[in-house]
Enzyme design. Structure first.
Site, PDB file in Angstrom:
ATOM      1  N   GLU A 129      -2.954  -5.894  -8.843  1.00  0.00           N
ATOM      2  CA  GLU A 129      -1.688  -6.134  -8.137  1.00  0.00           C
ATOM      3  C   GLU A 129      -1.911  -7.020  -6.912  1.00  0.00           C
ATOM      4  O   GLU A 129      -1.072  -7.861  -6.572  1.00  0.00           O
ATOM      5  CB  GLU A 129      -1.081  -4.773  -7.728  1.00  0.00           C
ATOM      6  CG  GLU A 129       0.143  -4.817  -6.850  1.00  0.00           C
ATOM      7  CD  GLU A 129       1.416  -5.115  -7.627  1.00  0.00           C
ATOM      8  OE1 GLU A 129       1.458  -6.166  -8.277  1.00  0.00           O
ATOM      9  OE2 GLU A 129       2.336  -4.306  -7.569  1.00  0.00           O
ATOM     10  N   THR A 182       6.610 -12.344  -4.113  1.00  0.00           N
ATOM     11  CA  THR A 182       6.400 -11.180  -3.234  1.00  0.00           C
ATOM     12  C   THR A 182       5.708 -11.602  -1.941  1.00  0.00           C
ATOM     13  O   THR A 182       6.073 -11.155  -0.848  1.00  0.00           O
ATOM     14  CB  THR A 182       5.568 -10.108  -3.963  1.00  0.00           C
ATOM     15  OG1 THR A 182       6.313  -9.678  -5.095  1.00  0.00           O
ATOM     16  CG2 THR A 182       5.281  -8.908  -3.079  1.00  0.00           C
TER      17      THR A 182
HETATM   18  N1  HSE Z   1       6.706  -2.903  -1.600  1.00  0.00           N
HETATM   19  C1  HSE Z   1       6.513  -4.218  -2.118  1.00  0.00           C
HETATM   20  C2  HSE Z   1       7.361  -5.181  -1.330  1.00  0.00           C
HETATM   21  C3  HSE Z   1       6.924  -4.221  -3.555  1.00  0.00           C
HETATM   22  O1  HSE Z   1       8.532  -4.885  -1.151  1.00  0.00           O
HETATM   23  O2  HSE Z   1       6.847  -6.212  -0.876  1.00  0.00           O
HETATM   24  C4  HSE Z   1       6.876  -5.568  -4.183  1.00  0.00           C
HETATM   25  O3  HSE Z   1       5.873  -5.655  -5.121  1.00  0.00           O
END
Ligand code: HSE
Length: 309
Positions: A129, A182
């Site tokens: 990830e 992201t």
């Molecule tokens: N918690 C993470 C974000 C999830 O909001 O950046 C995205 O993969």
């Protein structure tokens, strides 16, 4: 013992409004399929990718990197081939990279006779990830591996709590066909937050956890609010405010950004309300000219499913 396994690795919703980087839940009817095969040659080999254009080199692919992390620890006397049938669009905000990262370690663990528990698998999957989002977080991985709602209490040491799922809870998702990375959605967030906002946010996380434990739908409604992250990220999603207004107006308990977006999720009590919310979201987006898709899903309390082995 079997040498091949086919799995369904589900999409997930991270953050769940108030729980940035800690809360997540698992979806039921959208996800990737993967085939993992034990071979005599040591190493990880990605032999097929369908659906989206992703790297075949194991050290560049999230499924490959998590698998490499696992075999580095397990040091098995064999290797693994991975086939990925990708249905979750990368960058959609419903845990595309997590589905791949979690799927490969889940499958390899099964083929090795389950030496690792779900928390250990989440740890390996976090390595994969991390190459997709440039940060280690487990809020999509944990619900994919454990199912239902999860709270990542800490990542070092990794501690994951399973939270009960109220029976009548349904998710509605709208996925506008734009890509939000992201890493970029994280870069726009403030480094510090005012104490007043932090107090509101942790009160919401605490009350949401209590509400999920007690199936208190009206408390779920009052808790699904993101004071800290949504105000920044919602600007990246066209017509976010209109979609949220329409969802709440049609009975959703809450509506916010799914993960880092652009998908938007709503939670509703009952399938009928969730479908009404879907129609309301569709109505907003059908006037925008932006392509989109929508779906309604129960909460998947099992996580990754074995299709055959
Ligand atoms: N918690 C993470 C974000 C999830 O909001 O950046 C995205 O993969």
């Amino acid at each position: 013992m079997t040498n091949e396994i086919k799995i369904f690795s589900p999409a997930t919703v991270a953050n769940v409004a108030c729980g940035f980087d800690v809360l997540g839940f698992c979806l039921d009817n959208v996800g990737d399929e993967m085939v993992i095969r034990k071979i005599s040659k040591k190493g990880i080999y990605i032999t097929k990718i369908e659906g989206y254009n992703l790297p075949y080199e194991a050290h560049l692919n999230v499924a490959g990197v998590s698998a490499l992390a696992l075999i580095e620890d397990a040091n098995p006397d064999c290797g693994f081939e991975i086939e990925i049938y990708k249905h979750i669009k990368p960058g959609s905000g419903i845990g595309s990279s997590s589905a791949s990262a979690a799927g490969s370690v889940f499958g390899i663990n099964e083929l090795l006779g389950r030496p690792y528990n779900n928390t250990q698998l989440t740890y390996f999957a976090m390595k994969g990830e991390a190459i997709a989002s440039m940060s280690e977080h487990a809020d999509n991985l944990a619900p994919a591996l454990f199912g239902g709602f999860t709270l990542v209490k800490s990542i070092a040491p990794l501690e994951i709590l399973q939270i009960p799922t109220p029976k009548e809870l349904y998710a509605t998702i709208i996925h506008p066909q734009i890509e939000i990375k992201t890493s970029e959605a994280r870069a726009i967030l403030p480094k510090n937050v005012p104490l007043k906002d932090a107090i509101g946010q942790w009160a919401n996380v605490g009350s949401l956890i209590h509400a999920l434990h007690t199936s208190n739908y009206s408390l779920i409604q009052r808790s699904l609010q993101d004071i800290i992250v949504e105000p920044y990220r919602s600007k990246l999603i066209p017509h976010f405010d209109d979609v949220k207004f329409a969802a709440l107006n049609h009975g959703a308990l809450g509506c916010s950004i799914s993960g880092s977006g652009p998908s938007i999720f709503a939670l509703s009590e009952g399938l009928e309300v969730a479908k009404n919310v879907e129609d309301a979201m569709k109505t907003i987006y059908s006037e925008t000219g932006i392509e989109f898709d929508t779906f309604v899903s129960p909460i998947n309390t099992k996580g990754i499913k074995i299709l055959n082995s």
